[in-house]
Design a protein around this motif. Structure first.
Motif, mmCIF file in Angstrom:
data_model
loop_
_atom_site.group_PDB
_atom_site.id
_atom_site.type_symbol
_atom_site.label_atom_id
_atom_site.label_comp_id
_atom_site.label_asym_id
_atom_site.label_seq_id
_atom_site.Cartn_x
_atom_site.Cartn_y
_atom_site.Cartn_z
ATOM 1 N N ALA A 81 13.585 -11.483 25.390
ATOM 2 C CA ALA A 81 13.556 -12.672 26.242
ATOM 3 C C ALA A 81 14.753 -13.578 25.943
ATOM 4 C CB ALA A 81 12.251 -13.442 26.029
ATOM 5 N N ILE A 82 15.086 -13.743 24.665
ATOM 6 C CA ILE A 82 16.236 -14.571 24.285
ATOM 7 C C ILE A 82 17.527 -13.945 24.818
ATOM 8 C CG2 ILE A 82 17.624 -15.393 22.329
ATOM 9 C CD1 ILE A 82 15.058 -16.951 22.753
ATOM 10 N N ASP A 83 17.661 -12.632 24.662
ATOM 11 C CA ASP A 83 18.856 -11.943 25.179
ATOM 12 C C ASP A 83 18.961 -12.094 26.690
ATOM 13 O OD1 ASP A 83 19.427 -11.185 22.597
ATOM 14 O OD2 ASP A 83 18.772 -9.099 22.858
ATOM 15 N N ASP A 84 17.828 -11.919 27.390
ATOM 16 C CA ASP A 84 17.827 -12.068 28.846
ATOM 17 C C ASP A 84 18.208 -13.492 29.245
ATOM 18 O OD1 ASP A 84 17.071 -9.458 29.145
ATOM 19 O OD2 ASP A 84 15.033 -9.894 29.811
ATOM 20 N N SER A 86 19.888 -15.734 27.469
ATOM 21 C CA SER A 86 21.286 -16.002 27.122
ATOM 22 C C SER A 86 22.223 -15.423 28.176
ATOM 23 C CB SER A 86 21.612 -15.403 25.754
ATOM 24 O OG SER A 86 20.852 -16.020 24.766
ATOM 25 N N SER A 87 21.909 -14.223 28.655
ATOM 26 C CA SER A 87 22.729 -13.616 29.711
ATOM 27 C C SER A 87 22.617 -14.419 31.000
ATOM 28 C CB SER A 87 22.271 -12.180 29.978
ATOM 29 O OG SER A 87 22.455 -11.396 28.846
ATOM 30 N N TYR A 88 21.429 -14.910 31.275
ATOM 31 C CA TYR A 88 21.162 -15.660 32.498
ATOM 32 C C TYR A 88 21.952 -16.959 32.546
ATOM 33 C CZ TYR A 88 18.468 -18.450 35.839
ATOM 34 O OH TYR A 88 18.084 -19.259 36.871
ATOM 35 N N ILE A 89 21.996 -17.684 31.392
ATOM 36 C CA ILE A 89 22.675 -18.979 31.405
ATOM 37 C C ILE A 89 24.162 -18.867 31.085
ATOM 38 C CG2 ILE A 89 20.609 -20.292 30.855
ATOM 39 C CD1 ILE A 89 21.671 -20.509 27.977
ATOM 40 N N GLY A 90 24.598 -17.705 30.606
ATOM 41 C CA GLY A 90 26.004 -17.513 30.287
ATOM 42 C C GLY A 90 26.290 -17.790 28.820
ATOM 43 N N ASN A 91 27.513 -17.542 28.418
ATOM 44 C CA ASN A 91 27.906 -17.656 27.020
ATOM 45 C C ASN A 91 28.084 -19.083 26.539
ATOM 46 O OD1 ASN A 91 27.914 -14.907 26.665
ATOM 47 N ND2 ASN A 91 30.053 -14.701 27.300
ATOM 48 N N ASN A 92 28.105 -20.035 27.409
ATOM 49 C CA ASN A 92 28.371 -21.401 26.981
ATOM 50 C C ASN A 92 27.168 -22.066 26.319
ATOM 51 O OD1 ASN A 92 27.082 -21.391 29.400
ATOM 52 N ND2 ASN A 92 28.296 -23.029 30.332
ATOM 53 N N ALA A 93 26.084 -21.352 26.120
ATOM 54 C CA ALA A 93 24.944 -21.933 25.400
ATOM 55 C C ALA A 93 25.232 -21.984 23.913
ATOM 56 C CB ALA A 93 23.674 -21.121 25.645
ATOM 57 N N GLY A 94 26.070 -21.097 23.421
ATOM 58 C CA GLY A 94 26.449 -21.121 22.023
ATOM 59 C C GLY A 94 25.575 -20.243 21.155
ATOM 60 N N ALA A 95 26.229 -19.534 20.249
ATOM 61 C CA ALA A 95 25.514 -18.624 19.352
ATOM 62 C C ALA A 95 24.614 -19.382 18.385
ATOM 63 C CB ALA A 95 26.515 -17.769 18.591
ATOM 64 N N ASP A 96 25.022 -20.564 17.936
ATOM 65 C CA ASP A 96 24.193 -21.333 16.995
ATOM 66 C C ASP A 96 22.851 -21.696 17.612
ATOM 67 O OD1 ASP A 96 26.168 -21.197 15.114
ATOM 68 O OD2 ASP A 96 26.953 -23.212 15.505
ATOM 69 N N ALA A 97 22.876 -22.099 18.865
ATOM 70 C CA ALA A 97 21.629 -22.467 19.536
ATOM 71 C C ALA A 97 20.732 -21.254 19.709
ATOM 72 C CB ALA A 97 21.929 -23.102 20.894
ATOM 73 N N VAL A 98 21.312 -20.125 20.076
ATOM 74 C CA VAL A 98 20.531 -18.897 20.250
ATOM 75 C C VAL A 98 19.904 -18.495 18.913
ATOM 76 C CG1 VAL A 98 20.665 -16.432 20.786
ATOM 77 C CG2 VAL A 98 21.802 -18.101 22.265
ATOM 78 N N ASN A 99 20.685 -18.558 17.844
ATOM 79 C CA ASN A 99 20.159 -18.216 16.522
ATOM 80 C C ASN A 99 19.039 -19.164 16.107
ATOM 81 O OD1 ASN A 99 21.862 -16.032 16.159
ATOM 82 N ND2 ASN A 99 23.427 -17.227 15.118
ATOM 83 N N LYS A 100 19.201 -20.425 16.412
ATOM 84 C CA LYS A 100 18.168 -21.407 16.065
ATOM 85 C C LYS A 100 16.880 -21.132 16.840
ATOM 86 C CE LYS A 100 17.579 -26.345 15.367
ATOM 87 N NZ LYS A 100 18.219 -27.657 15.448
ATOM 88 N N VAL A 101 17.011 -20.786 18.110
ATOM 89 C CA VAL A 101 15.837 -20.467 18.923
ATOM 90 C C VAL A 101 15.176 -19.191 18.412
ATOM 91 C CG1 VAL A 101 15.065 -19.790 21.233
ATOM 92 C CG2 VAL A 101 16.662 -21.676 20.970
ATOM 93 N N GLU A 102 15.971 -18.211 18.029
ATOM 94 C CA GLU A 102 15.406 -16.966 17.485
ATOM 95 C C GLU A 102 14.622 -17.244 16.199
ATOM 96 O OE1 GLU A 102 18.029 -13.609 17.025
ATOM 97 O OE2 GLU A 102 18.881 -13.938 19.012
ATOM 98 N N ARG A 103 15.204 -18.020 15.295
ATOM 99 C CA ARG A 103 14.514 -18.350 14.041
ATOM 100 C C ARG A 103 13.232 -19.123 14.306
ATOM 101 N NH1 ARG A 103 19.678 -19.491 12.370
ATOM 102 N NH2 ARG A 103 19.324 -21.716 12.558
ATOM 103 N N ALA A 104 13.315 -20.093 15.194
ATOM 104 C CA ALA A 104 12.130 -20.894 15.517
ATOM 105 C C ALA A 104 11.045 -20.020 16.127
ATOM 106 C CB ALA A 104 12.505 -22.015 16.481
#
Length: 183
Positions: A81-84, A86-104
């Motif tokens: 779901a996170i990968d989907d 992230s692809s949907y909103i594009g790369n400008n969301a930032g890897a740090d935010a994605v990692n934080k959401v994954e950890r949470a």
């Protein structure tokens, strides 16, 4: 601490297909207390075997087994779901935010799974010739509840709130969880 009550059944697993000559699996059994994935729930059946005198320990072992199975399914679906998203909103969301959401999400999943109780069982097989029994415990966890708790966390985090659109995130996560069904 969770408390499970034994129903004292001695119904063994039932043979559902023993007509497959040469099958590498031999007889195929239907497991008591089986919980399966649906559009709305992750499901799993935990199994533990051991001495009849330790049925209390077997119940907890079977529950833990089921929880670990559901945890793996949830983490797999959540990562997708996170990968989907992230692809949907594009790369400008930032890897740090994605990692934080994954950890949470992983922490929330662990908290939800650790609080799970049996929905079916415990059920026990008959005592075998060695004095052992097999315990079966079924559990299920709401996919919508997981998506809501994770989305609530993301929407409360100021840094993530800026980068993620709550409605789109919730929708993508619910869609991905509904798609996930173990065959």
């Amino acid at each position: 601490m969770m408390f499970l009550v034994s129903c004292g059944t001695t119904k063994p697993a039932t043979v559902v297909n023993n007509t497959r000559p040469g099958s590498p699996f031999g007889d195929v059994y239907e497991v008591p207390a089986a919980e399966h994935d649906t559009d709305d729930y992750f499901g799993a059946t935990g199994i533990a075997s051991g001495p009849k005198a330790r049925m209390d320990v077997l119940q907890m072992a079977a529950l833990t087994n089921a929880q670990n199975i559901v945890r793996q399914k949830m983490q797999h679906a959540y990562k997708g779901a996170i990968d989907d998203y992230s692809s949907y909103i594009g790369n400008n969301a930032g890897a740090d935010a994605v990692n934080k959401v994954e950890r949470a999400g992983t922490q929330i999943i662990d908290a939800i799974v650790n609080d799970t109780q049996a929905t079916k069982g415990p059920m026990f097989s008959a005592v075998d010739e060695k004095g052992n029994v097999t315990c079966y415990v079924g559990i299920r966890v709401s996919k919508k509840a997981i998506a809501e708790k994770i989305t609530d966390y993301v929407s409360e985090d100021e840094e993530l709130k800026i980068r993620f659109k709550e409605d789109q995130f919730r929708q993508k996560m619910e869609e991905n969880f509904k798609k996930f069904k173990e065959n």
